[in-house]
Design an enzyme around this catalytic site. Sequence first.
Site, PDB file in Angstrom:
ATOM      1  N   GLU A  66     -11.941  -0.843   6.204  1.00 16.65           N
ATOM      2  CA  GLU A  66     -11.800  -0.116   7.449  1.00 16.65           C
ATOM      3  C   GLU A  66     -11.558   1.362   7.190  1.00 16.65           C
ATOM      4  O   GLU A  66     -11.047   1.750   6.149  1.00 16.65           O
ATOM      5  CB  GLU A  66     -10.622  -0.684   8.252  1.00 16.65           C
ATOM      6  CG  GLU A  66     -10.806  -2.157   8.534  1.00 16.65           C
ATOM      7  CD  GLU A  66      -9.744  -2.745   9.458  1.00 16.65           C
ATOM      8  OE1 GLU A  66      -9.894  -3.903   9.833  1.00 16.65           O
ATOM      9  OE2 GLU A  66      -8.781  -2.041   9.807  1.00 16.65           O
ATOM     10  N   CYS A  81      -9.702   8.839   7.600  1.00 12.83           N
ATOM     11  CA  CYS A  81      -8.821   8.068   6.727  1.00 12.83           C
ATOM     12  C   CYS A  81      -9.670   6.990   6.060  1.00 12.83           C
ATOM     13  O   CYS A  81     -10.324   6.203   6.743  1.00 12.83           O
ATOM     14  CB  CYS A  81      -7.711   7.441   7.583  1.00 12.83           C
ATOM     15  SG  CYS A  81      -6.636   6.336   6.658  1.00 12.83           S
ATOM     16  N   CYS A  97      -5.231  -4.921  -1.443  1.00 19.68           N
ATOM     17  CA  CYS A  97      -4.304  -4.087  -2.213  1.00 19.68           C
ATOM     18  C   CYS A  97      -3.374  -5.004  -3.009  1.00 19.68           C
ATOM     19  O   CYS A  97      -3.030  -6.091  -2.565  1.00 19.68           O
ATOM     20  CB  CYS A  97      -3.478  -3.236  -1.247  1.00 19.68           C
ATOM     21  SG  CYS A  97      -2.368  -2.066  -2.056  1.00 19.68           S
ATOM     22  N   CYS A 102       3.397  -4.251  -0.144  1.00 19.54           N
ATOM     23  CA  CYS A 102       4.555  -3.696   0.558  1.00 19.54           C
ATOM     24  C   CYS A 102       4.869  -4.588   1.755  1.00 19.54           C
ATOM     25  O   CYS A 102       3.963  -5.113   2.410  1.00 19.54           O
ATOM     26  CB  CYS A 102       4.265  -2.265   1.016  1.00 19.54           C
ATOM     27  SG  CYS A 102       3.983  -1.140  -0.374  1.00 19.54           S
ATOM     28  N   CYS A 137       3.096  -3.796   5.289  1.00 18.65           N
ATOM     29  CA  CYS A 137       1.715  -3.314   5.378  1.00 18.65           C
ATOM     30  C   CYS A 137       0.722  -4.472   5.426  1.00 18.65           C
ATOM     31  O   CYS A 137       0.873  -5.466   4.717  1.00 18.65           O
ATOM     32  CB  CYS A 137       1.429  -2.429   4.167  1.00 18.65           C
ATOM     33  SG  CYS A 137      -0.213  -1.700   4.168  1.00 18.65           S
ATOM     34  N   ASN A 162       4.485   0.686  12.404  1.00 19.50           N
ATOM     35  CA  ASN A 162       3.551   0.011  13.305  1.00 19.50           C
ATOM     36  C   ASN A 162       3.653  -1.489  13.078  1.00 19.50           C
ATOM     37  O   ASN A 162       3.810  -1.942  11.941  1.00 19.50           O
ATOM     38  CB  ASN A 162       2.130   0.495  13.037  1.00 19.50           C
ATOM     39  CG  ASN A 162       1.968   1.962  13.378  1.00 19.50           C
ATOM     40  OD1 ASN A 162       2.281   2.390  14.484  1.00 19.50           O
ATOM     41  ND2 ASN A 162       1.525   2.745  12.412  1.00 19.50           N
ATOM     42  N   CYS A 204      -1.416   3.487  10.843  1.00 19.19           N
ATOM     43  CA  CYS A 204      -0.991   3.288   9.453  1.00 19.19           C
ATOM     44  C   CYS A 204      -0.545   1.863   9.209  1.00 19.19           C
ATOM     45  O   CYS A 204       0.247   1.316   9.973  1.00 19.19           O
ATOM     46  CB  CYS A 204       0.183   4.177   9.116  1.00 19.19           C
ATOM     47  SG  CYS A 204      -0.169   5.893   9.211  1.00 19.19           S
TER      48      CYS A 204
HETATM   49  N1  SAH Z   1      -1.230   2.753  -1.089  1.00 17.51           N
HETATM   50  C1  SAH Z   1      -1.071   4.104  -0.630  1.00 17.51           C
HETATM   51  C2  SAH Z   1      -1.987   4.396   0.488  1.00 17.51           C
HETATM   52  C3  SAH Z   1      -1.674   3.673   1.757  1.00 17.51           C
HETATM   53  S1  SAH Z   1      -1.437   4.940   2.866  1.00 17.51           S
HETATM   54  C4  SAH Z   1       0.373   4.367  -0.291  1.00 17.51           C
HETATM   55  O1  SAH Z   1       1.162   3.451  -0.400  1.00 17.51           O
HETATM   56  O2  SAH Z   1       0.733   5.492  -0.014  1.00 17.51           O
HETATM   57  C5  SAH Z   1      -0.818   4.252   4.199  1.00 17.51           C
HETATM   58  C6  SAH Z   1       0.545   4.794   4.567  1.00 17.51           C
HETATM   59  O3  SAH Z   1       0.970   3.999   5.665  1.00 17.51           O
HETATM   60  C7  SAH Z   1       1.571   4.606   3.487  1.00 17.51           C
HETATM   61  O4  SAH Z   1       2.552   5.605   3.522  1.00 17.51           O
HETATM   62  C8  SAH Z   1       2.143   3.277   3.866  1.00 17.51           C
HETATM   63  O5  SAH Z   1       3.377   3.031   3.279  1.00 17.51           O
HETATM   64  C9  SAH Z   1       2.202   3.412   5.364  1.00 17.51           C
HETATM   65  N2  SAH Z   1       2.298   2.142   6.064  1.00 17.51           N
HETATM   66  C10 SAH Z   1       1.944   0.935   5.630  1.00 17.51           C
HETATM   67  N3  SAH Z   1       2.196  -0.007   6.559  1.00 17.51           N
HETATM   68  C11 SAH Z   1       2.713   0.646   7.612  1.00 17.51           C
HETATM   69  C12 SAH Z   1       3.140   0.234   8.884  1.00 17.51           C
HETATM   70  N4  SAH Z   1       3.090  -1.042   9.251  1.00 17.51           N
HETATM   71  N5  SAH Z   1       3.598   1.166   9.734  1.00 17.51           N
HETATM   72  C13 SAH Z   1       3.627   2.478   9.370  1.00 17.51           C
HETATM   73  N6  SAH Z   1       3.219   2.921   8.183  1.00 17.51           N
HETATM   74  C14 SAH Z   1       2.773   2.026   7.305  1.00 17.51           C
END
Ligand code: SAH
Length: 348
Positions: free
Chosen positions: A90, A103, A110, A114, A117, A293, A336
């Site tokens: 996406e 983006c 991945c 986390c 995410c 989110n 995000c």
């Molecule tokens: N793997 C990289 C790139 C992902 S970027 C990283 O970890 O930075 C996406 C961003 O959105 C990251 O800062 C991630 O931590 C954040 N993110 C992931 N899940 C999210 C969520 N449910 N709500 C808000 N931000 C989130």
Amino acid sequence: MKLLTDLSLEELKQLTASYGEPSFRAEQLYLSLYAGKDYAEMSNIGKAFKERLQADGYVACGVKIIESYVSKIDGTVKFLYELTDGNIVEGVLMRYKYGNTLCISTQVGCRMNCAFCASGLEGLKRNLTAGEILGEVIAANRYDGGDLSERKITNVVLMGSGEPLDNYDNTVKFLRLVNAEKGLNISYRNISLSTCGLIDAFDRFLEEDIPITMTFSLHAARDEVRSTIMPVNKKYGVDKVIEAAKRFFERTKRRVVFEYSLIKGVNDGKEDAEALISRVKGFPCIVNLIVLNYVKERGLTGTSRKEAYRFSSMLEKAGVAVTVRRTMGADIEGACGQLRAKYIKKND
Ligand code: SAH
């Protein structure tokens, strides 16, 4: 499968020369590839040459937009890109006053897993090649009516699914391709790379001298909290991430961004704000707060807007630069952490 967009203009010239084609043919091909065209649409390239390339397994357009969802709230567009093997990644196009930011994803799925995410829900399926990552930009540019003579995408953020530094070689090659003068020529300053903090890879990246904006996903300034939401913290803890950010600043004099997604009852307390302040105070950085989110499978809830402002004003009062990020594309799950990998089984 070999993707022509994996090649730089120089490499494309070598390839066309190896087929006995003149060098201007490479330039024509390059223009067509960067306009997002597949072989059938390349009317200025001889049929015989195209057939030979195809017979040898060269794919012109390896990334196709198969679906686009436009947010009714803010005009943000979420794309589903299909890759040649049926995998889907996406991307999200956000429209700002200063230009269009895309983006993009660097991996299908991945490995980082986390706790908040969606991208890591099913683990890593595979890395994207440099040409596939670039293909996301080319396809979105075309979607908006752009090509090499008229560029519609001005900014790129590597913040879609995947951990860019876990797909190191392809990410670095992509950055060089997207910045190439005769290509899309997107300035490094208009590119942000976000990492959860793979510090060894990051230190290697520093040596590449690619002056993009660095964003670190911090999300907690206390190891005992960060380890519960980001497994990567067991290897690269808070200190290591902040020290790496400082090395980046020393070398580039560019401010880094710390991403901090506020999760209700997990990392949004007074003691969390204090820990963050004590770690970054005096260091030229920006803390970018995002209210988490919602991701159904993850079961974590975002801090309320009101609490988020309380958290941000604590930082502000301590002299830490902070922004509370606007959520875009929430109605289309384009925000995000909501991006996920999908797979369409072909020939079923
Ligand atoms: N793997 C990289 C790139 C992902 S970027 C990283 O970890 O930075 C996406 C961003 O959105 C990251 O800062 C991630 O931590 C954040 N993110 C992931 N899940 C999210 C969520 N449910 N709500 C808000 N931000 C989130």
